[in-house]
Scaffold this motif. Structure first.
Motif, PDB file in Angstrom:
ATOM      1  N   ALA A 188       0.815  -1.214   0.000  1.00 46.96           N
ATOM      2  CA  ALA A 188       0.000   0.000   0.000  1.00 46.96           C
ATOM      3  C   ALA A 188       0.845   1.258   0.000  1.00 46.96           C
ATOM      4  CB  ALA A 188      -0.932  -0.006   1.215  1.00 46.96           C
ATOM      5  N   ASP A 189       2.022   1.183   0.597  1.00 48.82           N
ATOM      6  CA  ASP A 189       2.896   2.353   0.715  1.00 48.82           C
ATOM      7  C   ASP A 189       4.347   1.909   0.572  1.00 48.82           C
ATOM      8  OD1 ASP A 189       4.243   4.661   1.261  1.00 48.82           O
ATOM      9  OD2 ASP A 189       3.544   4.861   3.334  1.00 48.82           O
ATOM     10  N   PRO A 190       4.882   1.898  -0.665  1.00 46.02           N
ATOM     11  CA  PRO A 190       6.281   1.486  -0.873  1.00 46.02           C
ATOM     12  C   PRO A 190       7.279   2.328  -0.098  1.00 46.02           C
ATOM     13  CG  PRO A 190       5.096   1.527  -2.956  1.00 46.02           C
ATOM     14  CD  PRO A 190       4.183   2.154  -1.941  1.00 46.02           C
ATOM     15  N   GLY A 191       6.839   3.469   0.400  1.00 43.81           N
ATOM     16  CA  GLY A 191       7.724   4.281   1.233  1.00 43.81           C
ATOM     17  C   GLY A 191       8.107   3.586   2.523  1.00 43.81           C
ATOM     18  N   LYS A 192       7.375   2.527   2.875  1.00 44.52           N
ATOM     19  CA  LYS A 192       7.673   1.775   4.093  1.00 44.52           C
ATOM     20  C   LYS A 192       8.632   0.610   3.853  1.00 44.52           C
ATOM     21  CE  LYS A 192       3.349   2.934   6.461  1.00 44.52           C
ATOM     22  NZ  LYS A 192       2.116   2.440   7.110  1.00 44.52           N
ATOM     23  N   THR A 193       9.020   0.403   2.614  1.00 41.79           N
ATOM     24  CA  THR A 193       9.887  -0.743   2.315  1.00 41.79           C
ATOM     25  C   THR A 193      11.222  -0.654   3.035  1.00 41.79           C
ATOM     26  OG1 THR A 193       8.854  -1.012   0.144  1.00 41.79           O
ATOM     27  CG2 THR A 193      10.971  -2.099   0.483  1.00 41.79           C
ATOM     28  N   LEU A 194      11.824   0.525   3.066  1.00 38.42           N
ATOM     29  CA  LEU A 194      13.121   0.663   3.734  1.00 38.42           C
ATOM     30  C   LEU A 194      13.013   0.353   5.223  1.00 38.42           C
ATOM     31  CD1 LEU A 194      14.758   3.752   1.998  1.00 38.42           C
ATOM     32  CD2 LEU A 194      15.557   1.376   1.960  1.00 38.42           C
ATOM     33  N   ALA A 195      11.903   0.747   5.841  1.00 44.15           N
ATOM     34  CA  ALA A 195      11.701   0.422   7.254  1.00 44.15           C
ATOM     35  C   ALA A 195      11.557  -1.085   7.434  1.00 44.15           C
ATOM     36  CB  ALA A 195      10.468   1.142   7.794  1.00 44.15           C
ATOM     37  N   ALA A 196      10.881  -1.732   6.489  1.00 44.04           N
ATOM     38  CA  ALA A 196      10.748  -3.188   6.540  1.00 44.04           C
ATOM     39  C   ALA A 196      12.108  -3.864   6.407  1.00 44.04           C
ATOM     40  CB  ALA A 196       9.810  -3.669   5.432  1.00 44.04           C
ATOM     41  N   ILE A 197      12.961  -3.303   5.568  1.00 46.33           N
ATOM     42  CA  ILE A 197      14.300  -3.869   5.379  1.00 46.33           C
ATOM     43  C   ILE A 197      15.106  -3.784   6.670  1.00 46.33           C
ATOM     44  CG2 ILE A 197      16.515  -3.468   4.203  1.00 46.33           C
ATOM     45  CD1 ILE A 197      14.777  -2.677   1.717  1.00 46.33           C
ATOM     46  N   GLU A 198      15.036  -2.658   7.358  1.00 41.40           N
ATOM     47  CA  GLU A 198      15.760  -2.536   8.627  1.00 41.40           C
ATOM     48  C   GLU A 198      15.284  -3.583   9.627  1.00 41.40           C
ATOM     49  OE1 GLU A 198      18.367  -0.688   8.836  1.00 41.40           O
ATOM     50  OE2 GLU A 198      17.948   0.210   6.883  1.00 41.40           O
TER      51      GLU A 198
END
Length: 404
Positions: free
Chosen positions: A270-280
């Protein structure tokens, strides 16, 4: 290294659940957070299990990364030593002040600006491999179709290593990292890869260009009048191994974890902007190279209320630190919105992973593209049947059957 008879555990400890650290870590952190442990090499060392202690040790000038020292704690059965041809240390095995200069020479290759310049090419590589995945038979092994070739191709192009040789260096890497091969097999793999890179650097020195990292480093050395062939071979060795093994395993582990946590996956869809947070959070949860933070003391120093004497080895169990409840609330819960940037999956201090910006970028592009282009992807076998790498010093998956 000081040896004592009484130890609290023998490393490595097994992960009972593939998504969690060994349960013994919690006991050690509670009962003996700085404790004596046995190692596969026959050595004993201090093990750190608290995040604060690990970060303190890694930022202290009183600990050495010199892997050729007999005091360095080893996580393999026997140490690889060659008296006739000592291996030139790469960045990961250097101490200040040599380490600082060597790192400064190459750190410009991994800036955020440089990574942004690589983004279109990495996107193209990912798209091409997903095209092939979708055109191929089902089920498919995601490790062979995507996880392994993408970072291998990226690091080959960055360094200037022919990708046509990927089967050779991947095989060498696998044997070097395996806990199940003999010392002789590990030595053979080590020397084969070193000889290959020695020849490659020699060829590049004869015709250096600005087209790849090794060529740029050769030209930079010539300009400064400090040409060092051995240092370049060591750099190529480190970046080639670290540049594909770690990211490849994180692609596979991250894919499984997101598929097994559909509520979290829905958030990044829904929000690819959260992908980096998921990676961390994925980096924290798995901490796949947890003993890369091993060191030995060069002076008597106190860590976590325990005196560690000069010459004693220390293993910073970063997977334990990344699940320390004092550092992360509900640490065994996978939560992409927790804000986990202070983890130590990339190490800490002067030796913090040089290629972390590249790893993050590759993971971001892979996850965003994979789940957008293959929305119905699912694991083709029960999770408890997946072949996790319990036999390697870098955790991951040997294979990941998927369908869609």
């Amino acid at each position: 290294m000081t040896d004592v008879e009484e130890t609290t555990a023998t490393l490595p400890l097994a992960r009972k659940c593939p998504f969690s650290p060994p349960p013994e870590y919690e006991r050690l952190r509670r009962e003996s957070p700085v404790s004596r442990v046995g190692l596969p090499s026959g050595q004993t060392a201090w093990a750190l299990t608290r995040l604060e202690d690990i970060r303190e040790m890694l930022s202290s000038p009183h600990f050495s990364s010199d892997r050729q020292s007999p005091s360095f704690p080893l996580m393999v059965a026997r140490q690889i030593r060659r008296e006739d041809k000592p291996f030139r240390p790469s960045l990961i095995a250097m101490d200040p002040p040599e380490h600082g200069k060597a790192r400064r020479d190459v750190v410009g290759e991994f800036t955020v600006k440089r990574m942004k310049a690589l983004q279109p090419r990495i996107q193209q590589i990912v798209d091409e491999h997903i095209d092939a995945l979708l055109a191929g038979p089902k089920p498919a092994d995601l490790v062979q179709a995507l996880s392994l070739p993408v970072p291998s191709l990226v690091i080959c192009e960055l360094l200037g290593v022919p990708y046509s040789d990927h089967e050779f260096f991947q095989s060498c890497s696998s044997r070097m990292l395996s806990r199940e091969v003999t010392a002789e097999e590990r030595m053979t793999a080590f020397e084969s890869l070193e000889n290959y890179l020695d020849e490659l650097v020699t060829k590049k020195e004869a015709n250096a260009t600005e087209d790849d990292l090794l060529g740029r480093q050769i030209l930079k050395q010539r300009e400064s009048g400090e040409a060092d062939h051995g240092e370049l071979v060591g750099l190529a060795f480190l970046l080639l191994i670290a540049g594909h093994e770690t990211t490849a395993n994180m692609i596979s582990l991250g894919t499984v974890t997101l598929l097994e946590n559909p509520d979290q996956l829905a958030k990044i869809k829904a929000d690819p902007g959260k992908t980096l947070a998921a990676i961390e959070e994925l980096l924290r949860i798995f901490t796949i190279a947890e003993t890369a933070t091993s060191r030995f003391a060069t002076a008597d120093v106190e860590i976590g209320g325990t005196l560690i004497r000069a010459g004693e080895g220390v293993v910073g169990l970063s997977n334990a630190g990344n699940h320390d409840p004092d550092g992360f609330e509900n640490p065994d819960t996978f939560d992409i919105e927790r804000g986990a940037r202070h983890h130590v999956a990339f190490g800490f201090g002067v030796h913090q992973c040089l290629g972390q910006n590249l790893a993050r970028l590759e993971l971001q592009i892979v996850f965003d593209t994979l789940f957008r282009r293959v929305p119905g992807i699912r694991i083709a076998v029960p999770v408890d049947e997946l072949p996790f790498k319990h036999d390697s010093t870098i955790y991951g998956l040997h294979a990941l059957p998927v369908t869609w």
